[in-house]
Design a protein around this motif. Sequence first.
Motif, PDB file in Angstrom:
ATOM      1  N   ARG A 190      -1.430   3.099   3.900  1.00 13.08           N
ATOM      2  CA  ARG A 190      -1.231   1.656   3.702  1.00 13.08           C
ATOM      3  C   ARG A 190      -0.379   1.396   2.465  1.00 13.08           C
ATOM      4  O   ARG A 190       0.518   0.564   2.479  1.00 13.08           O
ATOM      5  CB  ARG A 190      -2.569   0.941   3.558  1.00 13.08           C
ATOM      6  CG  ARG A 190      -3.171   0.530   4.846  1.00 13.08           C
ATOM      7  CD  ARG A 190      -4.306  -0.464   4.608  1.00 13.08           C
ATOM      8  NE  ARG A 190      -5.286  -0.246   5.634  1.00 13.08           N
ATOM      9  CZ  ARG A 190      -6.391   0.468   5.503  1.00 13.08           C
ATOM     10  NH1 ARG A 190      -6.716   1.012   4.362  1.00 13.08           N
ATOM     11  NH2 ARG A 190      -7.195   0.627   6.515  1.00 13.08           N
ATOM     12  N   HIS A 191      -0.692   2.094   1.396  1.00 15.04           N
ATOM     13  CA  HIS A 191       0.066   1.941   0.150  1.00 15.04           C
ATOM     14  C   HIS A 191       1.537   2.286   0.386  1.00 15.04           C
ATOM     15  O   HIS A 191       2.434   1.547  -0.009  1.00 15.04           O
ATOM     16  CB  HIS A 191      -0.520   2.837  -0.939  1.00 15.04           C
ATOM     17  CG  HIS A 191       0.266   2.818  -2.202  1.00 15.04           C
ATOM     18  ND1 HIS A 191       1.304   3.690  -2.435  1.00 15.04           N
ATOM     19  CD2 HIS A 191       0.190   2.021  -3.294  1.00 15.04           C
ATOM     20  CE1 HIS A 191       1.828   3.430  -3.610  1.00 15.04           C
ATOM     21  NE2 HIS A 191       1.168   2.426  -4.158  1.00 15.04           N
ATOM     22  N   ASP A 192       1.785   3.433   1.021  1.00 18.85           N
ATOM     23  CA  ASP A 192       3.155   3.852   1.290  1.00 18.85           C
ATOM     24  C   ASP A 192       3.893   2.874   2.196  1.00 18.85           C
ATOM     25  O   ASP A 192       5.079   2.600   2.002  1.00 18.85           O
ATOM     26  CB  ASP A 192       3.191   5.249   1.919  1.00 18.85           C
ATOM     27  CG  ASP A 192       2.819   6.335   0.932  1.00 18.85           C
ATOM     28  OD1 ASP A 192       2.701   6.045  -0.282  1.00 18.85           O
ATOM     29  OD2 ASP A 192       2.649   7.495   1.377  1.00 18.85           O
ATOM     30  N   ALA A 193       3.187   2.325   3.179  1.00 17.86           N
ATOM     31  CA  ALA A 193       3.807   1.366   4.097  1.00 17.86           C
ATOM     32  C   ALA A 193       4.195   0.090   3.369  1.00 17.86           C
ATOM     33  O   ALA A 193       5.251  -0.493   3.629  1.00 17.86           O
ATOM     34  CB  ALA A 193       2.865   1.058   5.258  1.00 17.86           C
ATOM     35  N   ARG A 194       3.356  -0.346   2.431  1.00 16.35           N
ATOM     36  CA  ARG A 194       3.656  -1.570   1.680  1.00 16.35           C
ATOM     37  C   ARG A 194       4.806  -1.383   0.719  1.00 16.35           C
ATOM     38  O   ARG A 194       5.557  -2.298   0.438  1.00 16.35           O
ATOM     39  CB  ARG A 194       2.423  -2.023   0.900  1.00 16.35           C
ATOM     40  CG  ARG A 194       1.425  -2.786   1.704  1.00 16.35           C
ATOM     41  CD  ARG A 194       0.405  -3.456   0.798  1.00 16.35           C
ATOM     42  NE  ARG A 194      -0.252  -2.519  -0.079  1.00 16.35           N
ATOM     43  CZ  ARG A 194      -1.470  -2.024   0.121  1.00 16.35           C
ATOM     44  NH1 ARG A 194      -2.152  -2.369   1.171  1.00 16.35           N
ATOM     45  NH2 ARG A 194      -1.991  -1.162  -0.736  1.00 16.35           N
ATOM     46  N   HIS A 195       4.944  -0.169   0.174  1.00 20.20           N
ATOM     47  CA  HIS A 195       5.947   0.076  -0.857  1.00 20.20           C
ATOM     48  C   HIS A 195       7.166   0.836  -0.343  1.00 20.20           C
ATOM     49  O   HIS A 195       7.959   1.317  -1.140  1.00 20.20           O
ATOM     50  CB  HIS A 195       5.307   0.812  -2.033  1.00 20.20           C
ATOM     51  CG  HIS A 195       4.208   0.037  -2.672  1.00 20.20           C
ATOM     52  ND1 HIS A 195       4.319  -1.282  -3.024  1.00 20.20           N
ATOM     53  CD2 HIS A 195       2.939   0.397  -3.008  1.00 20.20           C
ATOM     54  CE1 HIS A 195       3.184  -1.701  -3.551  1.00 20.20           C
ATOM     55  NE2 HIS A 195       2.323  -0.703  -3.544  1.00 20.20           N
TER      56      HIS A 195
END
Length: 74
Positions: A67-72
């Motif tokens: 999720r973090h990687d997808a957002r950033h």
Amino acid sequence: MAARSRELTRERDEVDTVSAAVAEAAQFLFDTSIEDQPRPIIPALKARFGLSANEACKAVGLANIARHDARHAA
């Protein structure tokens, strides 16, 4: 949603000690909105995917990283 799946797949490839059940649970968490996820999450993952508490925690961690990687993502 396909981009989200690609991100989780990339994360799965980086963690070589993850079982298929942990990866499936992580994918479930990744694809399910936070509001729609069962609570408490660890017992729910243990029951739904047959995981140990440690494996359920790994699944949560993988989903959070993805999720973090997808957002950033650029």
